[in-house]
Design a protein around this motif. Structure first.
Motif, PDB file in Angstrom:
ATOM      1  N   LYS A 184     -31.631   4.384  34.699  1.00  0.00           N
ATOM      2  CA  LYS A 184     -30.848   4.069  34.996  1.00  0.00           C
ATOM      3  C   LYS A 184     -31.742   3.627  36.433  1.00  0.00           C
ATOM      4  O   LYS A 184     -33.451   4.353  36.222  1.00  0.00           O
ATOM      5  N   PHE A 185     -31.990   2.641  37.056  1.00  0.00           N
ATOM      6  CA  PHE A 185     -32.637   1.367  38.073  1.00  0.00           C
ATOM      7  C   PHE A 185     -32.402   1.939  39.152  1.00  0.00           C
ATOM      8  O   PHE A 185     -31.481   1.553  40.015  1.00  0.00           O
ATOM      9  N   PRO A 186     -33.347   1.585  40.026  1.00  0.00           N
ATOM     10  CA  PRO A 186     -33.476   1.813  41.437  1.00  0.00           C
ATOM     11  C   PRO A 186     -32.643   0.772  41.920  1.00  0.00           C
ATOM     12  O   PRO A 186     -33.137  -0.686  41.108  1.00  0.00           O
ATOM     13  N   PRO A 192     -36.780   2.564  35.676  1.00  0.00           N
ATOM     14  CA  PRO A 192     -36.474   3.374  35.266  1.00  0.00           C
ATOM     15  C   PRO A 192     -36.408   4.940  35.219  1.00  0.00           C
ATOM     16  O   PRO A 192     -37.870   4.924  35.720  1.00  0.00           O
ATOM     17  N   GLU A 193     -35.465   5.334  35.627  1.00  0.00           N
ATOM     18  CA  GLU A 193     -35.520   7.243  36.249  1.00  0.00           C
ATOM     19  C   GLU A 193     -34.961   7.022  34.378  1.00  0.00           C
ATOM     20  O   GLU A 193     -33.538   6.534  33.789  1.00  0.00           O
ATOM     21  N   LYS A 194     -35.544   8.021  33.389  1.00  0.00           N
ATOM     22  CA  LYS A 194     -34.989   8.226  32.411  1.00  0.00           C
ATOM     23  C   LYS A 194     -34.446   9.804  32.417  1.00  0.00           C
ATOM     24  O   LYS A 194     -34.741  10.531  33.178  1.00  0.00           O
ATOM     25  N   LEU A 195     -32.670   9.723  31.643  1.00  0.00           N
ATOM     26  CA  LEU A 195     -32.322  10.833  32.252  1.00  0.00           C
ATOM     27  C   LEU A 195     -30.801  11.151  31.065  1.00  0.00           C
ATOM     28  O   LEU A 195     -31.352  10.445  30.596  1.00  0.00           O
ATOM     29  N   PRO A 196     -31.475  12.559  30.986  1.00  0.00           N
ATOM     30  CA  PRO A 196     -29.657  12.679  29.960  1.00  0.00           C
ATOM     31  C   PRO A 196     -28.287  12.098  29.883  1.00  0.00           C
ATOM     32  O   PRO A 196     -28.144  11.835  30.965  1.00  0.00           O
ATOM     33  N   ILE A 197     -28.073  11.849  28.904  1.00  0.00           N
ATOM     34  CA  ILE A 197     -26.904  11.131  29.312  1.00  0.00           C
ATOM     35  C   ILE A 197     -25.891  11.967  29.643  1.00  0.00           C
ATOM     36  O   ILE A 197     -25.742  12.664  29.470  1.00  0.00           O
ATOM     37  N   PRO A 198     -24.119  11.323  30.642  1.00  0.00           N
ATOM     38  CA  PRO A 198     -23.510  12.483  31.141  1.00  0.00           C
ATOM     39  C   PRO A 198     -22.486  12.539  30.548  1.00  0.00           C
ATOM     40  O   PRO A 198     -22.984  11.990  29.319  1.00  0.00           O
ATOM     41  N   ASP A 199     -22.050  13.939  30.888  1.00  0.00           N
ATOM     42  CA  ASP A 199     -21.306  14.634  29.238  1.00  0.00           C
ATOM     43  C   ASP A 199     -19.941  13.510  29.660  1.00  0.00           C
ATOM     44  O   ASP A 199     -19.183  13.088  28.585  1.00  0.00           O
ATOM     45  N   SER A 200     -19.663  12.165  30.762  1.00  0.00           N
ATOM     46  CA  SER A 200     -18.463  11.828  30.186  1.00  0.00           C
ATOM     47  C   SER A 200     -19.008  10.120  29.313  1.00  0.00           C
ATOM     48  O   SER A 200     -18.441   9.836  29.131  1.00  0.00           O
ATOM     49  N   GLU A 201     -19.982  10.197  29.018  1.00  0.00           N
ATOM     50  CA  GLU A 201     -20.464   9.435  27.950  1.00  0.00           C
ATOM     51  C   GLU A 201     -20.493   9.800  26.690  1.00  0.00           C
ATOM     52  O   GLU A 201     -21.380   9.120  25.883  1.00  0.00           O
ATOM     53  N   GLN A 202     -20.605  11.569  26.570  1.00  0.00           N
ATOM     54  CA  GLN A 202     -21.010  12.043  25.236  1.00  0.00           C
ATOM     55  C   GLN A 202     -20.483  11.299  24.419  1.00  0.00           C
ATOM     56  O   GLN A 202     -21.397  11.188  23.078  1.00  0.00           O
ATOM     57  N   GLU A 203     -19.137  11.514  24.124  1.00  0.00           N
ATOM     58  CA  GLU A 203     -18.685  11.087  23.125  1.00  0.00           C
ATOM     59  C   GLU A 203     -18.843   9.978  22.337  1.00  0.00           C
ATOM     60  O   GLU A 203     -19.149   9.544  21.462  1.00  0.00           O
ATOM     61  N   ARG A 204     -18.935   8.495  23.132  1.00  0.00           N
ATOM     62  CA  ARG A 204     -18.934   7.087  22.654  1.00  0.00           C
ATOM     63  C   ARG A 204     -20.290   7.084  22.507  1.00  0.00           C
ATOM     64  O   ARG A 204     -21.288   7.108  21.352  1.00  0.00           O
ATOM     65  N   ALA A 259     -31.225 -10.227  34.069  1.00  0.00           N
ATOM     66  CA  ALA A 259     -32.493 -10.881  34.699  1.00  0.00           C
ATOM     67  C   ALA A 259     -33.161 -10.031  36.345  1.00  0.00           C
ATOM     68  O   ALA A 259     -34.011 -10.599  36.231  1.00  0.00           O
ATOM     69  N   LYS A 260     -32.140 -10.875  36.253  1.00  0.00           N
ATOM     70  CA  LYS A 260     -32.430 -11.619  37.879  1.00  0.00           C
ATOM     71  C   LYS A 260     -32.635  -9.887  38.549  1.00  0.00           C
ATOM     72  O   LYS A 260     -33.505 -10.118  39.205  1.00  0.00           O
ATOM     73  N   LYS A 261     -32.045  -8.828  38.205  1.00  0.00           N
ATOM     74  CA  LYS A 261     -32.741  -7.602  38.845  1.00  0.00           C
ATOM     75  C   LYS A 261     -33.611  -7.064  38.381  1.00  0.00           C
ATOM     76  O   LYS A 261     -34.082  -5.667  39.119  1.00  0.00           O
ATOM     77  N   ASP A 262     -33.934  -7.666  37.393  1.00  0.00           N
ATOM     78  CA  ASP A 262     -35.263  -7.021  36.669  1.00  0.00           C
ATOM     79  C   ASP A 262     -34.953  -5.815  36.167  1.00  0.00           C
ATOM     80  O   ASP A 262     -35.143  -4.330  36.396  1.00  0.00           O
ATOM     81  N   MET A 263     -34.283  -5.266  35.339  1.00  0.00           N
ATOM     82  CA  MET A 263     -33.661  -4.369  35.056  1.00  0.00           C
ATOM     83  C   MET A 263     -33.224  -4.320  33.288  1.00  0.00           C
ATOM     84  O   MET A 263     -32.646  -5.467  33.211  1.00  0.00           O
ATOM     85  N   GLY A 264     -33.770  -3.884  32.609  1.00  0.00           N
ATOM     86  CA  GLY A 264     -33.299  -3.854  30.643  1.00  0.00           C
ATOM     87  C   GLY A 264     -34.521  -4.256  30.346  1.00  0.00           C
ATOM     88  O   GLY A 264     -34.844  -4.408  29.196  1.00  0.00           O
ATOM     89  N   SER A 265     -35.691  -4.908  31.087  1.00  0.00           N
ATOM     90  CA  SER A 265     -36.214  -6.319  30.662  1.00  0.00           C
ATOM     91  C   SER A 265     -38.138  -5.062  29.307  1.00  0.00           C
ATOM     92  O   SER A 265     -38.095  -5.682  28.096  1.00  0.00           O
TER      93      SER A 265
END
Length: 711
Positions: A184-186, A192-204, A259-265
């Motif tokens: 999760k990015f600011p 980013p902050e490393k967080l557990p995968i939320p329950d809503s996304e766990q199955e996928r 890339a523009k928001k500096d997320m994921g690189s």
């Protein structure tokens, strides 16, 4: 600057269509690594890679720019490449020397036309490939649609490593399927902050993670056995399997970016460090004589030069990859092409226009040097005990041709030298002087490429130029036999000039029967430099023309064949038989019979139903099936003839013939119709008759030009 060993150097080409965000991504990667402390933007013209003035004017990349980052004890060399096919030479040379391709997919547009073209070059070299879905923060972004299109185009190799939780303007979260965490990015991007995968996304996430495990396992028997034993693989085992799959060209990992928001690189750079192959793990390069050259740091030094750049006030920069051994300042190396010795005076790692001096570069690294005297793109420099030139980069043939002249006539000679220098820098620009057409021909990859070349001539070399249409190298011949007699008589004080020649002209073809009308004393068959033949028969009897004048008559005929009577084009495939004439005991000489022969040939030629021939090109047009009808219509409009068609995957290959006179307009139309997706190859096929109405028009235009020049 730290010297990295061969295992900790990764070479990456950033590829993607125009506006996919390559330059922005490169800027973000440099910022994340601390190479720069502030990110520039393309709009503000202050990025590290797009630093040339022409790039600022255009607002997009024209050159491939060499950059580097340092990420967790690894060095990543980057090549930020242009996104337009006009600058394909920059793209191909970058792909050749890099060991991994990062292919950007714009989440707003999916797999674009430009993606397809770039993929054809990546696939040719079988480079390990990462798919980076960028611009997930855009309001029109669709990760799902982009992946669906990618799977349709790239096939089952598409391997999802990450997926976004929320695409669009609120994009800030990515599920990583290798590490099984949520990033999760600011709001301003960055770490980013490393967080557990939320329950809503766990199955996928679990389902996609299992698919990833299976994909990693299927690339290696040992990993497959572990997978069957444990039912899963740990993270290191998955990395191992993914690397093997990438090397086989059977796994294309998918990463998520803004890339523009500096997320994921940062996460993608970590994957490049840990999984993407280094040069030492890649198949060996080959020499022109069939040797294999593994990337071995202990082997004799070999440098392969893939790019030449001429900078104002600085001179020539030569970019190379160290294929084996190491290179240090002061080293002397042998150029295999020019058989000269070059001394490496300085070594640099470049970040755009910034040059960082280094003392040594190891096998697998990319660097540049200054002011080599005899070394250019595709050359090899070898240390002692190394021999052979590395197999050169194959650049595509030009697609666009114009004749170029200098506005200032005093610059004409300099213009050729300047264009040769531009060709040295960009091998996809070709220049040649056509002796027949008397034009300096400039050939480029497209109209935009031509305009950038003109910009360079005007702004870098301060030379104004004009472009004209390239003339068509027509040929002239005849369709029936005809005879003519011409008497050349000129009297001035003293000896005059006198010569009379009677000759017959006929269309020549292989296996034609011997001349019946007149006895042939001797025959000369001449293979003409411009194609076709001239058969010259001496049929003189009774000594009416002395044998010593026959060569002069032939010379006159040849001169007129070099500037044909109809349009001034070369004449071909004619049989000329000289059967009568007259001499004067005092006034006859070589010049008299040369003129008489020339004019008799001209008169006979014009009576023999002259025929204008035009060059016809053989075309191979590879076009998407959906555009087949439009392409066939366009070919027919341009006087093309369809020879045959066949399917190749999702493309239709049309083989056709079309006149060279129509080719420039045809290629422009094909490019516009297909948005650059069609691939056209052409080569000369034959000469064919020009339609009668066109012949009349071309001949009349030539007559007007001759009259204007005479006055």
């Amino acid at each position: 600057m730290k010297t990295y060993d061969e295992k900790h150097i990764k070479n990456v080409a950033l590829l993607g269509p125009a506006k996919s965000g390559k330059t922005t991504l490169a800027e973000t990667m440099l910022f994340e690594a601390g190479i720069i402390n502030r990110r520039g933007t393309v709009e503000e013209h202050n990025t590290v890679s797009d630093y040339h003035e022409v790039e600022h004017e255009r607002g997009s990349s024209v050159y491939a720019t060499s950059l580097h980052t340092e990420w967790r004890d690894y060095k990543i060399n980057l090549m930020d490449t242009p996104g337009l096919d006009d600058f394909v030479g920059e793209v191909i040379s970058s792909i050749r020397v890099c060991d991994t391709a990062v292919l950007l997919l714009n989440a707003q547009n999916g797999v674009e036309v430009g993606t397809e073209l770039l993929w054809s070059y990546v696939d040719r070299y079988k480079k390990p490939t990462i798919l980076a879905v960028n611009q997930l923060d855009s309001g029109r972004a669709s990760f799902k649609q982009t992946i669906e299109e990618a799977k349709l185009f790239f096939g089952p190799a598409v391997t999802i490593m990450q997926y976004p939780v929320n695409t669009g303007l609120g994009f800030d979260s990515i599920v990583d399927l290798l590490k099984m965490v949520l990033y999760k990015f600011p709001e301003e991007g960055g770490k980013p902050e490393k967080l557990p995968i939320p329950d809503s996304e766990q199955e996928r996430a679990n389902a996609l993670h299992n698919e990833l495990v299976e994909k990693a396992a299927e690339n290696d028997e040992g990993l497959m056995e572990k997978y069957f034993e444990k039912g899963t693989l740990d993270e290191d085992e998955m990395r191992q399997g993914l690397k093997i799959g990438m090397m086989k060209h059977e796994v294309f990992p998918v990463f998520c970016l803004s890339a523009k928001k500096d997320m994921g690189s940062g996460r993608m750079m970590g994957f490049i460090d840990n999984v993407a192959p280094s040069a030492t793990e890649m198949p060996p390069e080959g020499t022109e004589d069939g040797q294999e050259v593994p990337c071995d740091p202990q082997a004799p030094t070999r440098l392969f030069f893939f790019k030449t750049l001429i900078e104002p006030r600085l001179g020539r920069l030569s970019f190379f990859k160290v294929l084996a051994g190491e290179v240090t300042t002061g080293m002397e190396l042998q150029n295999e092409k020019t058989n000269t010795v070059e001394r490496i005076g300085q070594l640099f790692i470049t970040d755009g226009k910034n040059r960082n001096p280094v003392e040594c570069l190891k096998a697998g690294d990319i660097g540049c040097t200054l002011k080599l005297r005899n070394t250019y793109t595709n050359h090899t420099l070898n240390g002692k005990e190394a021999t052979g030139s590395i197999e050169p980069i194959q650049f595509p043939d030009p697609k666009w041709r114009v004749a170029v002249t200098a506005v200032n006539r005093q610059d004409e000679e300099k213009l050729g030298e300047v264009l040769s220098e531009i060709h040295m820098e960009d091998p996809t620009v070709e220049v040649s002087y056509d002796q027949e057409l008397k034009q300096l021909i400039l050939a480029t990859q497209g109209e935009l490429h031509l305009m950038v070349t003109k910009w360079r001539l005007e702004h870098v070399y301060k030379m104004q130029v004009e472009f004209q249409k390239v003339k068509v190298p027509y040929r002239e011949t005849i369709q029936r036999a005809a005879t003519a007699t011409y008497r050349h008589k000129k009297q001035s004080g003293g000896a005059g000039q006198f010569g009379e020649v009677s000759l017959q002209v006929e269309p020549y073809y292989e296996g034609m029967p011997p001349l019946k009308e007149h006895p042939v004393r001797e025959t000369e068959t001449i293979d003409l430099p411009w194609g076709g033949k001239l058969v010259f028969n001496n049929c003189i009897v009774g000594g009416v023309i002395d044998g010593r004048f026959l060569p002069s008559i032939l010379k006159g005929v040849m001169e007129k064949m070099e500037q044909g009577p109809l349009t001034g084009s070369y004449v071909r495939d004619v049989r000329v038989s000289v059967f009568d004439g007259k001499m004067h005991p005092v006034d006859s000489n070589d010049i008299s019979f040369k003129i008489a022969g020339m004019m008799a040939f001209r008169e006979a030629f014009m009576q023999a139903e002259p025929l204008l021939l035009e060059p016809v090109q053989e075309l191979e047009v590879r076009v998407p099936l959906s555009l087949l009808g439009d392409m066939m219509t366009e070919l027919q409009i341009r006087r093309g003839i369809i020879l045959n068609m066949e399917m190749e995957q999702d493309y239709q290959v049309i083989r056709a013939r079309a006149p060279l006179a129509e080719l420039d307009k045809l290629l422009a139309s094909i490019r516009n119709l297909s948005q650059g997706r069609a691939i056209v190859r052409s080569h000369f096929a034959a000469y064919a008759p020009v339609p009668a109405d066109m012949q009349k028009s071309i001949s009349a235009e030539h007559g007007k030009t001759e009259m204007a020049e005479a006055h």
